[in-house]
Design a protein around this motif. Structure first.
Motif, mmCIF file in Angstrom:
data_model
loop_
_atom_site.group_PDB
_atom_site.id
_atom_site.type_symbol
_atom_site.label_atom_id
_atom_site.label_comp_id
_atom_site.label_asym_id
_atom_site.label_seq_id
_atom_site.Cartn_x
_atom_site.Cartn_y
_atom_site.Cartn_z
ATOM 1 N N UNK A 1 54.735 68.466 -3.637
ATOM 2 C CA UNK A 1 54.078 68.534 -4.085
ATOM 3 C C UNK A 1 54.006 66.739 -4.357
ATOM 4 N N UNK A 2 55.742 66.436 -4.539
ATOM 5 C CA UNK A 2 56.487 65.552 -4.066
ATOM 6 C C UNK A 2 56.743 64.491 -2.847
ATOM 7 N N UNK B 1 53.983 65.175 10.588
ATOM 8 C CA UNK B 1 55.389 64.256 10.125
ATOM 9 C C UNK B 1 55.837 64.187 9.132
ATOM 10 N N UNK B 2 55.119 65.199 8.054
ATOM 11 C CA UNK B 2 55.447 64.483 6.561
ATOM 12 C C UNK B 2 56.637 66.724 6.456
ATOM 13 N N UNK C 1 54.697 61.035 1.292
ATOM 14 C CA UNK C 1 54.318 60.338 2.550
ATOM 15 C C UNK C 1 53.082 60.029 2.623
ATOM 16 N N UNK C 2 52.114 60.332 1.483
ATOM 17 C CA UNK C 2 50.689 59.777 1.185
ATOM 18 C C UNK C 2 50.516 58.462 0.916
ATOM 19 N N UNK D 1 64.752 60.298 -0.755
ATOM 20 C CA UNK D 1 63.587 59.080 -0.944
ATOM 21 C C UNK D 1 62.594 59.228 -2.208
ATOM 22 N N UNK D 2 62.146 60.445 -2.396
ATOM 23 C CA UNK D 2 60.600 60.490 -3.066
ATOM 24 C C UNK D 2 60.593 59.912 -4.144
ATOM 25 N N UNK D 3 59.370 60.274 -4.757
ATOM 26 C CA UNK D 3 58.644 58.932 -5.459
ATOM 27 C C UNK D 3 59.581 58.942 -6.962
ATOM 28 N N UNK D 4 60.228 59.335 -7.187
ATOM 29 C CA UNK D 4 61.546 58.859 -8.461
ATOM 30 C C UNK D 4 62.596 58.820 -7.696
#
Length: 380
Positions: free
Chosen positions: A44-45, A59-60, A50-51, A12-15
Motif C-alpha cells: 500500500x505504501x 513501473x512501481x 508511486x502515485x 524512500x517511501x511516504x514516511x
C-alpha cells in the motif's frame, strides 16, 4: 543538455526522510526525472508513493530485484538507481542493479562489510558502470575549496587533524529516535555499528577528500552509553595517516545540544583550515603569520573548480540540498559522458565505490581495535 535522464529509487517511501531529500536534490537542476521505484516493502505504501510521484503503476515494482531485471530489459529503462534503504540491504540491491547494467547511487555506508563494498566496487569496474556514494557534505563549495587550497600547498604539509561529528538526538534512555533512529540501533538492519557507520564514515570521508591523506592505522574506543542500546553511540578514534601525521576523530549521538555538527580542523606547517558544515557558507584560513581569513562562498577568492558548483550570489545561503545536488550534477555529467563516449576519469567529482570501501575498511579496523582492548590496528 539532451534528454532528461530517467532514474528509479529503492526505498524512500511516504514516511522516509532521506529518499525525499534525494528527490528534492535531483529536482534542483532538472536533469533527471523519476520514472520507476520500489519505495516500501508494504504494497500500500509502495503504490501510494508511486502515485504521489506520478509513476506508471507498471513501473512501481514489488521488490528491488524485479525492478532491476525489468528496468534493465526496457529500451526506455532507467539510467541510474538511487538506493536509500537501511544499510543491511545495500549490498544485494546495488549488486542486482549493477548486474542489470544500471548505474548506481547509494546512501552511505556503502555496505555493512568491507568485503561487500569491495565486491560492488569490482563489479562496477568490470561492467564499466558509475557508482556514487552520497557523502553529501563533500558537495559543499567550501569543502571543495578546502580540497583545492590544500592540494595547492597553501597550508603546507599536514601535521594533524581534529574532526568531529556530534549529534544529540539519541541521548535518552527509552527513546529510539523514531523510524530513523530505531533501524540504526538495530544490528539486523544497521550491521555491526551504529554511530561510527552513520557519522564516522562521514568524518573519514571529509578528511580524506579535503586532505588527500589515507588512514594508515587507528586506535578506537567505541562505547555504548545509553542503557538498552546494543550498538555504539559514542566513538573516539586516534588516527595515523600515510604521511605520518596524526588525527583525532569523535562521533556521538549522545551529545545533547548538537544537531549535525560535523567540523574539521586541519593543521599544516604553513597554516590552518577550519570548516563547519552547519555554517557551510564560510571557511576559515589561518596563515602562518597569524592572519585569520574568513572566506565566503560566492566571492572570487574561491578556487575556480569549487566555485563552478555555486548556484546563488554571495549572501544567498546554499546548504545541504545544494551540496547533494552538486554530487548529482557531477554524477549525471559522467553518465552523459558514458552515453556519448566522452567520459574520462578526471570528470568524476563525487564520492565513488572506492571511497565507500575506504569507509568500511576504516570501520572494520576501528571495530577490531575497540574489541581487542583499544589497540592500534592497521587499515587495509
Amino acid at each position: 543538455m539532451g534528454r532528461k535522464l530517467r532514474y528509479g529509487m529503492v526505498g524512500g517511501g511516504p514516511d522516509a526522510f532521506i529518499g525525499d531529500a534525494h528527490r528534492k536534490a535531483l529536482n534542483l537542476d532538472g536533469q533527471a526525472a523519476i520514472t520507476a521505484g520500489c519505495f516500501s516493502r508494504t504494497p500500500e505504501k509502495n503504490y501510494e508513493m508511486g502515485e504521489q510521484l506520478g509513476i506508471d503503476p507498471e513501473r512501481c515494482y514489488e521488490n528491488a530485484f524485479v525492478m532491476a531485471e525489468k528496468e534493465g530489459a526496457r529500451e526506455d529503462g532507467i539510467d541510474f538507481v538511487v538506493v536509500v534503504t537501511p544499510n543491511q540491504s545495500h549490498f544485494s540491491i546495488c549488486k542486482a542493479f549493477l548486474e542489470a547494467g544500471i548505474h548506481v547511487s547509494c546512501d552511505k555506508p556503502l555496505a555493512v562489510t568491507a568485503d561487500q563494498a569491495r565486491e560492488l566496487k569490482q563489479l562496477a569496474e568490470e561492467k564499466g558502470l558509475l557508482f556514487l556514494v552520497t557523502y553529501t557534505y563533500m558537495g559543499h563549495v567550501t569543502a571543495k575549496h578546502a580540497r583545492e587550497i590544500i592540494k595547492a600547498g597553501e597550508i603546507g604539509e599536514i601535521r594533524t587533524v581534529m574532526a568531529e561529528y556530534p549529534q544529540g538526538w539519541l541521548a535518552f534512555e527509552g527513546q529510539w529516535g523514531g523510524k530513523q533512529g530505531s533501524w540504526r540501533c538495530d544490528p539486523a538492519q544497521s550491521g555491526n555499528v551504529n554511530c561510527l557507520g552513520d557519522l564516522g564514515t562521514h568524518v573519514e570521508n571529509a578528511v580524506a577528500v579535503m586532505t588527500g591523506l589515507k588512514v594508515k592505522r587507528v586506535l578506537a574506543k567505541m562505547d555504548v552509553v545509553v542503557p538498552g542500546r546494543v550498538l555504539d553511540d559514542n566513538d573516539v578514534v586516534l588516527v595515523e595517516y600515510d604521511n605520518g601525521a596524526t588525527g583525532v576523530y569523535w562521533t556521538s549521538q549522545v551529545a545533547i545540544g548538537h544537531d549535525n555538527s560535523l567540523r574539521v580542523r586541519i593543521y599544516g606547517s604553513k597554516g590552518t583550515i577550519q570548516w563547519f558544515q552547519e555554517n557551510p557558507e564560510v571557511i576559515t584560513i589561518i596563515r602562518e603569520d597569524g592572519r585569520i581569513q574568513e572566506v565566503h562562498r560566492g566571492h572570487s577568492f574561491i578556487a575556480p573548480q569549487a566555485a563552478s558548483y555555486g548556484r546563488l550570489p554571495s549572501g544567498h545561503t546554499e546548504g545541504w540540498l545544494e551540496a547533494m545536488a552538486n554530487l548529482y550534477a557531477s554524477f549525471i555529467k559522467c553518465i552523459r559522458g558514458k552515453a556519448d563516449d566522452t567520459f574520462t576519469e578526471d570528470m568524476i567529482d563525487y564520492p565513488t565505490a572506492a571511497d565507500g570501501l575506504d569507509g568500511l575498511n576504516f570501520v572494520e579496523a576501528c571495530l577490531k581495535s575497540s574489541r581487542q582492548g583499544n589497540i592500534w590496528v592497521d587499515v587495509k
